[in-house]
Write a protein that holds these residues in place. Structure first.
Motif, PDB file in Angstrom:
ATOM      1  N   LEU A 169     -11.188  14.433   0.403  1.00  0.00           N
ATOM      2  CA  LEU A 169     -10.821  14.281  -1.002  1.00  0.00           C
ATOM      3  C   LEU A 169      -9.306  14.139  -1.041  1.00  0.00           C
ATOM      4  N   ASP A 170      -8.804  13.035  -1.584  1.00  0.00           N
ATOM      5  CA  ASP A 170      -7.351  12.835  -1.550  1.00  0.00           C
ATOM      6  C   ASP A 170      -6.920  11.805  -2.575  1.00  0.00           C
ATOM      7  N   GLY A 171      -5.600  11.683  -2.731  1.00  0.00           N
ATOM      8  CA  GLY A 171      -5.019  10.755  -3.681  1.00  0.00           C
ATOM      9  C   GLY A 171      -4.737   9.404  -3.066  1.00  0.00           C
ATOM     10  N   GLU A 172      -4.297   8.472  -3.904  1.00  0.00           N
ATOM     11  CA  GLU A 172      -4.107   7.089  -3.465  1.00  0.00           C
ATOM     12  C   GLU A 172      -3.071   6.954  -2.351  1.00  0.00           C
ATOM     13  N   TRP A 173      -2.133   7.891  -2.272  1.00  0.00           N
ATOM     14  CA  TRP A 173      -1.076   7.802  -1.271  1.00  0.00           C
ATOM     15  C   TRP A 173      -1.598   7.981   0.157  1.00  0.00           C
ATOM     16  N   ARG A 174      -2.759   8.624   0.319  1.00  0.00           N
ATOM     17  CA  ARG A 174      -3.279   8.926   1.653  1.00  0.00           C
ATOM     18  C   ARG A 174      -3.563   7.660   2.450  1.00  0.00           C
ATOM     19  N   LEU A 175      -3.926   6.573   1.780  1.00  0.00           N
ATOM     20  CA  LEU A 175      -4.275   5.356   2.504  1.00  0.00           C
ATOM     21  C   LEU A 175      -3.122   4.875   3.366  1.00  0.00           C
ATOM     22  N   GLY A 176      -1.940   4.763   2.771  1.00  0.00           N
ATOM     23  CA  GLY A 176      -0.785   4.309   3.535  1.00  0.00           C
ATOM     24  C   GLY A 176      -0.421   5.262   4.653  1.00  0.00           C
ATOM     25  N   MET A 177      -0.478   6.565   4.370  1.00  0.00           N
ATOM     26  CA  MET A 177      -0.159   7.564   5.388  1.00  0.00           C
ATOM     27  C   MET A 177      -1.148   7.511   6.542  1.00  0.00           C
TER      28      MET A 177
ATOM     29  N   ALA B 148       6.065  -3.897 -11.082  1.00  0.00           N
ATOM     30  CA  ALA B 148       7.085  -3.901 -10.040  1.00  0.00           C
ATOM     31  C   ALA B 148       7.361  -2.499  -9.514  1.00  0.00           C
ATOM     32  N   PHE B 149       7.418  -1.529 -10.418  1.00  0.00           N
ATOM     33  CA  PHE B 149       7.653  -0.145 -10.022  1.00  0.00           C
ATOM     34  C   PHE B 149       6.480   0.384  -9.201  1.00  0.00           C
ATOM     35  N   SER B 150       5.273   0.035  -9.611  1.00  0.00           N
ATOM     36  CA  SER B 150       4.082   0.455  -8.874  1.00  0.00           C
ATOM     37  C   SER B 150       4.076  -0.137  -7.471  1.00  0.00           C
ATOM     38  N   ASN B 151       4.419  -1.403  -7.360  1.00  0.00           N
ATOM     39  CA  ASN B 151       4.472  -2.046  -6.047  1.00  0.00           C
ATOM     40  C   ASN B 151       5.476  -1.373  -5.130  1.00  0.00           C
ATOM     41  N   ALA B 152       6.570  -0.904  -5.710  1.00  0.00           N
ATOM     42  CA  ALA B 152       7.634  -0.300  -4.914  1.00  0.00           C
ATOM     43  C   ALA B 152       7.362   1.163  -4.567  1.00  0.00           C
ATOM     44  N   ILE B 153       6.820   1.927  -5.532  1.00  0.00           N
ATOM     45  CA  ILE B 153       6.570   3.358  -5.339  1.00  0.00           C
ATOM     46  C   ILE B 153       5.211   3.618  -4.708  1.00  0.00           C
ATOM     47  N   HIS B 154       4.294   2.647  -4.872  1.00  0.00           N
ATOM     48  CA  HIS B 154       2.939   2.759  -4.317  1.00  0.00           C
ATOM     49  C   HIS B 154       2.119   3.855  -4.988  1.00  0.00           C
TER      50      HIS B 154
ATOM     51  N   MET C  29       0.847  -1.190   0.000  1.00  0.00           N
ATOM     52  CA  MET C  29       0.000   0.000   0.000  1.00  0.00           C
ATOM     53  C   MET C  29       0.878   1.233   0.000  1.00  0.00           C
ATOM     54  N   PRO C  30       0.341   2.373  -0.378  1.00  0.00           N
ATOM     55  CA  PRO C  30       1.161   3.587  -0.444  1.00  0.00           C
ATOM     56  C   PRO C  30       1.624   4.026   0.928  1.00  0.00           C
ATOM     57  N   THR C  31       2.815   4.586   0.978  1.00  0.00           N
ATOM     58  CA  THR C  31       3.350   5.034   2.257  1.00  0.00           C
ATOM     59  C   THR C  31       3.555   6.530   2.297  1.00  0.00           C
TER      60      THR C  31
END
Length: 449
Positions: free
Chosen positions: A290-298, A361-367, A1-3
């Motif tokens: 309202l937010d982007g996909e990265w918010r979940l991990g944060m 692979a890049f998506s999994n790593a960068i989230h 998940m995004p961090t």
């Protein structure tokens, strides 16, 4: 998940870099310029790749991506230079020389129009045609759109960002709300139900609608209304497009209905910032975000005392059938027109952006969200189940983006400023405000040509 994503990745259009106003002067953007598209990509060569990522996990991900490319192309070596801003990239693209990049990646999709029209990056259409790759069936619709300008495809998507709705499931349950809102009228009703006053402020606010409220920019709101922005002649349509009027009216109604601009701004000034652990959604002070996909991990890292829900943003009531769409943006990659190794550079760009295994692979790593339709469906993607909402938004053909312009995101800055003035009451006649803003946009574009 995004961090975590660096602040620069937010791509809020009003936070333009100095490079947006920089006029680049290089060779014509043909993809077959005399600069070096006749090089032999099968020969031993070294490319220079500049990118903007800087966090340790991101740098490691880029290193792994390049290692995969070099394994597949043992004759092509890549010198990687990270933490490069658009200002530095633009300067290098203008100057050229042996130390300049052959391939670049940028977080700023707003600059695609300038990159293409100035000739700073080569037109990739001939390369796609020669490789028998159809961009329209390879990339999600919105990503395909924001990587070209006036028929010139000078950029290609390299992962993306999708915007959706985060909601506090625990607060929903207490308020008697069983499902996330699908239309703006449902959203408005839910935001009021979720708001708990406390004196002159709030114990809990259903939603922070103000344009300074982190990701609640005008273009993110507008994305759900599918605006045109420009007509076929390149003239601004914000004064004549009903979608724009509807979006501005909706936001102002939310502001007025949830306490008024001054009260909301006073409350907002007490809240944590967007990138810290005290983000108001994560602390439970704001129930919807309202937010982007990265918010979940944060948000998960902050260990909130409630369950996090994720859904697409609502749509206008008369567009209910399009529920599931969202606003899309992302990182782009391109080949420098000054490069003398354009065919070898294309091999790198093609691998990074169209090889399914590499993109996954890049998506999994960068989230971040994968940037090809095949990668979005890959069983090798690793993510929290809630993250799938953003994958679906990215793949949705109704999802939107902000069109490229010859002067970058200047037009978005004009729209955003009107948003500030309208929500605060400085501008009271929306029709007149939109007409004035449209005229300003047309003037700015004319002066940039």
């Amino acid at each position: 998940m995004p961090t975590r994503i660096p602040v620069v990745v937010r791509k809020a259009a009003f936070a333009l870099t100095a490079s947006t106003a920089l006029l680049l002067s290089t060779t014509a953007c043909t993809g077959q310029s005399a600069a070096g598209s006749d090089d032999d990509a099968s020969k031993e060569t070294t490319l220079t790749f500049w990118h903007a990522w800087s966090a340790p996990n991101e740098v490691a991900a880029v290193k792994s991506l390049i290692a995969g490319f070099e394994k597949a192309h043992p004759n092509i070596h890549v010198n990687v230079v990270g933490n490069m801003t658009d200002d530095k990239i633009n300067q290098a693209l203008r100057a050229g020389g042996t130390k300049a990049p052959d391939v670049i990646s940028s977080f700023t999709t707003n600059n695609v129009g300038k990159f293409c029209s100035s000739g700073a990056l080569v037109d990739l259409n001939p390369f796609f045609e020669k490789a028998d790759i159809d961009p329209t069936t390879t990339f999600p619709k919105a990503m395909n759109e924001y990587t070209q300008f006036d028929g010139n495809r000078c950029a290609v998507p390299l992962l993306g960002d999708a915007y959706g709705l985060y909601y506090n499931k625990t607060a929903f349950e207490k308020a008697g709300i069983t499902t996330p809102p699908k239309t703006w009228s449902e959203f408005e009703a839910d935001a009021k139900k979720l708001t708990i006053p406390q004196g002159n402020t709030f114990k809990q606010l259903g939603f922070m609608p103000n344009y300074h409220g982190w990701e609640t920019t005008t273009e993110h709101y507008l994305g759900q209304f599918s605006p045109t922005y420009f007509d076929t002649a390149g003239k601004s349509t914000i004064a004549t497009d009903p979608a724009v009027t509807s979006a501005f009216t909706l936001q102002k109604k939310l502001v007025d209905g949830l306490g008024g601009f001054k009260k909301l701004e006073t409350f907002r000034s007490t809240l944590g910032d967007e990138w810290g652990a005290k983000h108001p959604f994560q602390t439970g002070q704001v129930a919807m975000q309202l937010d982007g996909e990265w918010r979940l991990g944060m948000a998960l890292e902050a260990k909130p005392d409630f369950e996090i829900g994720v859904a697409p943003l609502p749509v206008p009531d008369d567009q209910a059938a399009q529920y599931g769409k969202g606003y899309i943006t992302g990182t782009i990659a391109g080949i420098a027109a000054t490069s003398k190794k354009q065919n070898a550079a294309w091999e790198l760009v093609k691998y990074m952006t169209t090889d399914t295994d590499a993109v996954v692979a890049f998506s999994n790593a960068i989230h971040n969200v994968p940037s090809t339709l095949a990668a979005l469906k890959s069983p090798d993607l690793k993510y929290d189940a809630r993250f799938k909402t953003f994958l679906d938004i990215a793949a949705n053909p109704n999802s939107t983006t902000s069109p490229a312009s010859i002067n970058g995101g200047v037009y978005l800055t004009t729209v955003q400023q009107l948003g500030y003035d309208y929500e605060s009451g400085k501008v009271t006649d929306l029709k007149a405000g939109l007409k004035k803003a449209a005229a300003q946009i047309d003037t700015d574009i004319a002066q940039a040509k």
